[in-house]
Design an enzyme around this catalytic site. Structure first.
Site, short mmCIF file in Angstrom:
data_model
loop_
_atom_site.label_atom_id
_atom_site.label_comp_id
_atom_site.label_asym_id
_atom_site.label_seq_id
_atom_site.Cartn_x
_atom_site.Cartn_y
_atom_site.Cartn_z
CG PHE A 168 -1.75 -6.03 -1.42
CD1 PHE A 168 -2.16 -5.60 -0.16
CD2 PHE A 168 -1.22 -7.31 -1.54
CE1 PHE A 168 -2.04 -6.44 0.95
CE2 PHE A 168 -1.09 -8.14 -0.44
CZ PHE A 168 -1.51 -7.70 0.81
CB CYS A 169 0.38 -0.63 -0.43
SG CYS A 169 -0.12 0.54 -1.69
CG ASN A 170 -2.72 1.41 3.40
OD1 ASN A 170 -3.20 0.42 3.92
ND2 ASN A 170 -1.81 2.15 3.99
CB SER A 217 -4.22 -1.68 -2.31
OG SER A 217 -3.14 -1.88 -3.21
#
Length: 143
Positions: free
Chosen positions: A94-96, A123
């Site tokens: 995941f990230c933003n 995310s």
């Protein structure tokens, strides 16, 4: 000629991430230090920080800044070891908003052959939208 095919088994929903956390799924945050630590927050994220227990694997460290290509596989494997990311475990990247975690997913699944890797495209922006979902701030809170 390339023909794209949607593969839902490669994506993780919020409900799947919640269930995975209860099972001890390996969470891999592809963001830079300031986002991971909670010092900086993406404009759409309602809260700073990361998911509890997540390991950080900054997507930028996997790319050679001169060539724009992925680093050598031996260096990539060493980077994973340094980050504490393990093969053979159910993993969610995941990230933003899902774009940086695509690089992480590709490196793990395609380049290194990790079998059970999903990308959480909602995310942090989706996760942080509910105050009921836990988050961890490792650094100073953003102003």
């Amino acid at each position: 000629r390339f023909v794209a095919r949607y593969r839902s088994e490669l994506l993780a929903t919020t409900a799947q991430v919640e269930a995975g956390m209860a099972r001890g799924v390996q969470l891999v945050d592809g963001r830079a230090d300031d986002y991971f630590e909670g010092v900086r927050t993406a404009p759409l994220a309602l809260r700073p920080g990361t998911l509890p227990g997540a390991k950080q694997l900054d997507h930028r460290r996997m790319i050679d800044p001169v060539s724009g290509r992925f680093i050598d596989l031996a260096f990539l494997a060493a980077l994973l070891k340094e980050s504490g990311v393990e093969d053979g475990r159910e993993t969610v990247t995941f990230c933003n908003i899902g774009h940086w975690s695509a690089t992480t997913w590709f490196a793990l699944h395609v380049l290194l052959g990790f079998e059970d890797v999903r990308l959480y495209d909602g995310s942090i922006v989706e996760w942080a939208a509910s105050p009921a979902r836990p988050m961890v701030v490792h650094g100073a809170r953003p102003r």
